[in-house]
Scaffold this motif. Structure first.
Motif, PDB file in Angstrom:
ATOM      1  N   ASN A   5      53.759  41.256  53.422  1.00 32.33           N
ATOM      2  CA  ASN A   5      52.317  41.286  53.193  1.00 32.33           C
ATOM      3  C   ASN A   5      51.691  42.385  54.049  1.00 32.33           C
ATOM      4  O   ASN A   5      52.264  42.803  55.058  1.00 32.33           O
ATOM      5  CB  ASN A   5      51.686  39.939  53.557  1.00 32.33           C
ATOM      6  CG  ASN A   5      52.048  38.860  52.568  1.00 32.33           C
ATOM      7  OD1 ASN A   5      52.159  39.104  51.379  1.00 32.33           O
ATOM      8  ND2 ASN A   5      52.261  37.661  53.072  1.00 32.33           N
TER       9      ASN A   5
ATOM     10  N   ASP B 296      49.631  43.455  49.304  1.00 35.47           N
ATOM     11  CA  ASP B 296      48.773  42.271  49.240  1.00 35.47           C
ATOM     12  C   ASP B 296      48.700  41.834  47.782  1.00 35.47           C
ATOM     13  O   ASP B 296      48.035  42.498  46.975  1.00 35.47           O
ATOM     14  CB  ASP B 296      47.387  42.601  49.769  1.00 35.47           C
ATOM     15  CG  ASP B 296      46.434  41.414  49.707  1.00 35.47           C
ATOM     16  OD1 ASP B 296      46.735  40.404  49.038  1.00 35.47           O
ATOM     17  OD2 ASP B 296      45.369  41.490  50.333  1.00 35.47           O
TER      18      ASP B 296
ATOM     19  N   LYS C 113      47.171  39.397  46.357  1.00 30.60           N
ATOM     20  CA  LYS C 113      45.847  38.955  45.912  1.00 30.60           C
ATOM     21  C   LYS C 113      44.998  40.145  45.474  1.00 30.60           C
ATOM     22  O   LYS C 113      44.410  40.144  44.392  1.00 30.60           O
ATOM     23  CB  LYS C 113      45.151  38.188  47.036  1.00 30.60           C
ATOM     24  CG  LYS C 113      43.775  37.697  46.666  1.00 30.60           C
ATOM     25  CD  LYS C 113      43.118  36.970  47.812  1.00 30.60           C
ATOM     26  CE  LYS C 113      41.685  36.679  47.470  1.00 30.60           C
ATOM     27  NZ  LYS C 113      40.754  37.101  48.510  1.00 30.60           N
ATOM     28  N   ASP C 114      44.937  41.166  46.327  1.00 25.34           N
ATOM     29  CA  ASP C 114      44.118  42.350  46.027  1.00 25.34           C
ATOM     30  C   ASP C 114      44.897  43.445  45.313  1.00 25.34           C
ATOM     31  O   ASP C 114      44.325  44.476  44.954  1.00 25.34           O
ATOM     32  CB  ASP C 114      43.510  42.909  47.314  1.00 25.34           C
ATOM     33  CG  ASP C 114      42.500  41.957  47.920  1.00 25.34           C
ATOM     34  OD1 ASP C 114      41.856  41.192  47.176  1.00 25.34           O
ATOM     35  OD2 ASP C 114      42.349  41.977  49.165  1.00 25.34           O
TER      36      ASP C 114
END
Length: 104
Positions: free
Chosen positions: A14, A47, A49-50
């Motif tokens: 991450n 990442d 999520k983004d």
């Protein structure tokens, strides 16, 4: 071609997870390139999520920074040529090997 696979996503750290490791010693988990240009992106962290990567961008200059999976997926060059992922990339390659030209 799918740029981000589940296999890569499961391996790649991450964002900020490897801050204690010198950039040169970090593993490069994926290599993306545009076949009709000299641009190449090397992914060190991600990442999900983004959908943002941290890594080396080798374009007009080589620089470490952030780049977006969405932007890579949206690029369409001459005759519709798109960004590709190096399917044969060895993800044990370090950034120092990329800098030295060993892993290009």
């Amino acid at each position: 071609m799918k740029l981000m696979t589940k296999a890569i996503e499961e391996k790649i750290p991450n964002l900020y997870e490897t801050e204690e490791i010198a950039d040169e010693d970090k593993r490069v988990y994926a290599k993306f390139f545009h076949p009709a240009s000299s641009w190449t992106w090397y992914a060190l962290e991600y990442d999900p999520k983004d959908k943002m990567f941290y890594g080396l961008v080798n374009g007009y200059v080589k620089e470490l920074g952030y780049f977006s999976l969405q932007e890579l997926e949206e690029v369409s060059g001459p005759m519709g040529i798109r960004i590709e992922r190096d399917k044969y990339w060895n993800d044990s390659t370090t950034l120092s090997e990329v800098y030295s030209g060993v892993a290009l």
